[in-house]
Enzyme design. Structure first.
Site, PDB file in Angstrom:
ATOM      1  N   SER A 218       0.845  -1.191   0.000  1.00 54.95           N
ATOM      2  CA  SER A 218       0.000   0.000   0.000  1.00 54.95           C
ATOM      3  C   SER A 218       0.889   1.252   0.000  1.00 54.95           C
ATOM      4  O   SER A 218       1.700   1.423  -0.907  1.00 54.95           O
ATOM      5  CB  SER A 218      -0.956  -0.051   1.191  1.00 54.95           C
ATOM      6  OG  SER A 218      -1.992   0.881   1.060  1.00 54.95           O
ATOM      7  N   ASP A 431      -9.001  -4.226  -6.345  1.00 49.89           N
ATOM      8  CA  ASP A 431      -8.674  -3.610  -5.061  1.00 49.89           C
ATOM      9  C   ASP A 431      -9.250  -2.191  -5.034  1.00 49.89           C
ATOM     10  O   ASP A 431      -8.898  -1.360  -5.869  1.00 49.89           O
ATOM     11  CB  ASP A 431      -7.153  -3.561  -4.910  1.00 49.89           C
ATOM     12  CG  ASP A 431      -6.681  -2.903  -3.627  1.00 49.89           C
ATOM     13  OD1 ASP A 431      -7.516  -2.412  -2.845  1.00 49.89           O
ATOM     14  OD2 ASP A 431      -5.451  -2.883  -3.409  1.00 49.89           O
ATOM     15  N   HIS A 460      -7.526  -5.855  -0.710  1.00 44.93           N
ATOM     16  CA  HIS A 460      -6.332  -5.034  -0.614  1.00 44.93           C
ATOM     17  C   HIS A 460      -5.245  -5.829   0.091  1.00 44.93           C
ATOM     18  O   HIS A 460      -5.470  -6.402   1.154  1.00 44.93           O
ATOM     19  CB  HIS A 460      -6.674  -3.776   0.191  1.00 44.93           C
ATOM     20  CG  HIS A 460      -5.532  -2.826   0.367  1.00 44.93           C
ATOM     21  ND1 HIS A 460      -4.885  -2.241  -0.697  1.00 44.93           N
ATOM     22  CD2 HIS A 460      -4.929  -2.350   1.491  1.00 44.93           C
ATOM     23  CE1 HIS A 460      -3.945  -1.434  -0.246  1.00 44.93           C
ATOM     24  NE2 HIS A 460      -3.936  -1.491   1.074  1.00 44.93           N
TER      25      HIS A 460
END
Length: 505
Positions: A218, A431, A460
């Site tokens: 991320s 995602d 995610h």
């Protein structure tokens, strides 16, 4: 195990030291990092979990200048954790630095939890290194005080409707920026991703490594790309998972909000396909109606500190991982039947010290990384979002506060470099938190990189997270032998989640 220093002491020390720092132009930042004192490892704070025997975790602290413009300026300490490789000397590949995302996520415990999920070959090959980025956790933690009422329970409706509510919404953003300036004014320019990337290079040197091998998830992908831009010749094997694209943070937040609307529509359709299980309606329209009813009731009559802001945060969190869809649907059914909003209560107190630090660091880092938006743009995009859907999810629009920030950076954080080695990018096809467009946009900035796509997946976080053999084996092979796939890799995903068996209390 020694008792860690109190967070308030760290904050006071930070405020006292940074007040003396001069403001120098960006081009004055040195291109090299002076060799630091080697790290000394010992016991970890209680917040770091204990790995299974015979593995061990050890922690240390790395001294770095708060302002890399001036390496002689006062220093702060970066908290570091390490779990040594379990393989033979012949299997060792050095150190693998990991970052869990955010910005604002603590990496100190993440080294333990992420390592436990890594393929055995990676665990045998690497010392796994975690660290709290500057401003986070035990690394001179940032504080923004009340943050414009962000921690009030129940909070104000995060989706304003009408001129009066919109003005109040902007006013809360201004107050949030004022609160951050009041609490952390001297630190604001120095908690950027670029500065953290320089900390990473100091960590590399302190560990005695020639190159930085890195796994960033991320926001961690953004940090990794920033490191590659600054230190391309010191970049080693780099896995960027669930990639944040090379946009300004506000533009990324807006992209994410649109992706969340698509994901929520998929969620409504999935719930409606199982009407006997969830009892929220037999069509996506009916399920949406149940959802809106719950939110409207909580907006009109908050219960036990839970209102529309808390509801939206619960939805935001659930939409990012498909294993949370059924609990969300069950919570909606339970609330509509009983009026009990507890299913929407966060697992940890939102006003706890970790949450407060996370939210403060998140805004400070985003606002230090590049240009800010404007109040006019915020309202324009708000109207656009409400035309797409009258009830959007704006929980992730953290960079909106930058419109009123007290420190405006002179340039945006650079990402990627043609001089860096190719990286391995990993993305889930659907995602909603870091849409796959981010990986596609970042890849040209790291020429020769390959992309692993987990198709038909809606969550995610992919590598050593989704349990997908294709993804995990390909990524582990790259980390252990350094060979990129000859072309992009396409892995079959799990599809929409199976419906767990219903349990009634």
């Amino acid at each position: 195990m020694p008792t860690p220093p109190r967070r308030t002491v760290l904050l006071c020390t930070l405020a006292a030291t940074v007040a003396l720092l001069p403001a120098l132009p960006a081009q004055a930042i040195p291109r090299t990092t002076a060799p630091p004192t080697p790290l000394r490892f010992g016991d970890c704070p209680a917040s770091v979990p204990t790995p299974p025997t015979p593995e061990r975790v050890e922690c240390g602290r790395l001294s770095v200048p708060l302002d890399w413009h001036d390496p002689q300026s006062p220093h702060i300490e970066i908290a570091v954790s390490r779990i040594p490789a379990s393989g033979t000397p012949a299997e060792r590949r050095g150190a693998l630095v990991v970052n869990p995302g955010g910005p604002g996520g603590s990496g100190l415990p993440y080294a333990v939890t992420k390592r436990a999920k890594l393929p055995a070959s990676v665990r045998r090959s690497y010392d796994v290194i975690g660290f709290d980025p500057r401003g986070v956790g035990r690394s001179a933690p940032a504080d923004c005080g009340p943050m414009g009422g962000l921690f009030d329970a129940p909070g104000d409706d995060p989706v304003p409707a009408g001129a009066t509510a919109e003005n109040e919404y902007l006013g809360a953003l201004r107050t949030m920026a004022d609160d951050c300036a009041r609490q952390s004014a001297a630190a604001l320019p120095h908690l950027s991703t670029e500065q953290t990337a320089r900390d990473m290079d100091a960590l590399r040197a302190a560990l005695g490594q020639r190159r930085t091998n890195f796994l960033g998830v991320s926001y961690g992908s953004y940090l990794g790309a920033a490191y590659a831009a600054l230190f391309p010749h010191r970049t080693g094997r780099m896995v960027l998972d669930s990639v944040v694209g090379p946009w300004d943070w506000y533009d990324f937040d807006a992209l994410q909000s649109r992706a969340l609307l698509r994901q929520r529509n998929t969620f409504f359709t999935w719930v409606a396909a199982h009407p006997e299980r969830f009892e929220l309606g037999a069509s996506a329209t009916a399920t949406r109606r149940s959802y809106l009813t719950a939110r409207r009731e909580l907006a009109e009559h908050p219960v036990n500190g839970i209102g529309p802001a808390e509801f939206d945060r619960a939805v935001y969190r659930a939409l990012g991982r498909t294993e949370r869809w059924a609990p969300l649907a069950d919570g909606l059914r339970s609330y509509l039947r009983t009026g009990n909003p507890d299913p929407f209560r966060p697992a940890t107190a939102f006003d706890g010290p970790d949450s407060r630090n996370y939210e403060a660091a998140n805004r400070i880092v985003k606002c230090a990384d590049g240009p800010a938006t404007t109040p006019h743009r915020i309202l324009t995009d708000l109207h656009r979002m409400r035309r797409l859907d009258p009830q959007p999810i704006l929980t992730g629009m953290e960079a909106s506060a930058c419109a009123y920030w007290h420190h405006r950076p002179a340039h945006r954080t650079p990402l990627g470099s043609p001089d860096a080695p190719p990286a391995l990018l990993v993305a889930s096809e659907h995602d909603p938190v870091t849409p796959i467009e981010g990986a596609r946009r970042l890849r040209p900035l790291l020429p020769g990189s390959r992309l692993i796509t987990l198709h038909d997946d809606y969550s995610h976080g992919v590598f050593a997270s989704r349990g997908n053999t294709c993804v995990d084996a390909t990524t582990a092979a790259y980390l252990t032998d350094g060979t990129l796939p000859t072309e992009d890799v396409h892995c079959a995903g799990p599809g929409l989640p199976a419906v767990p068996q219903q349990t009634h209390s």
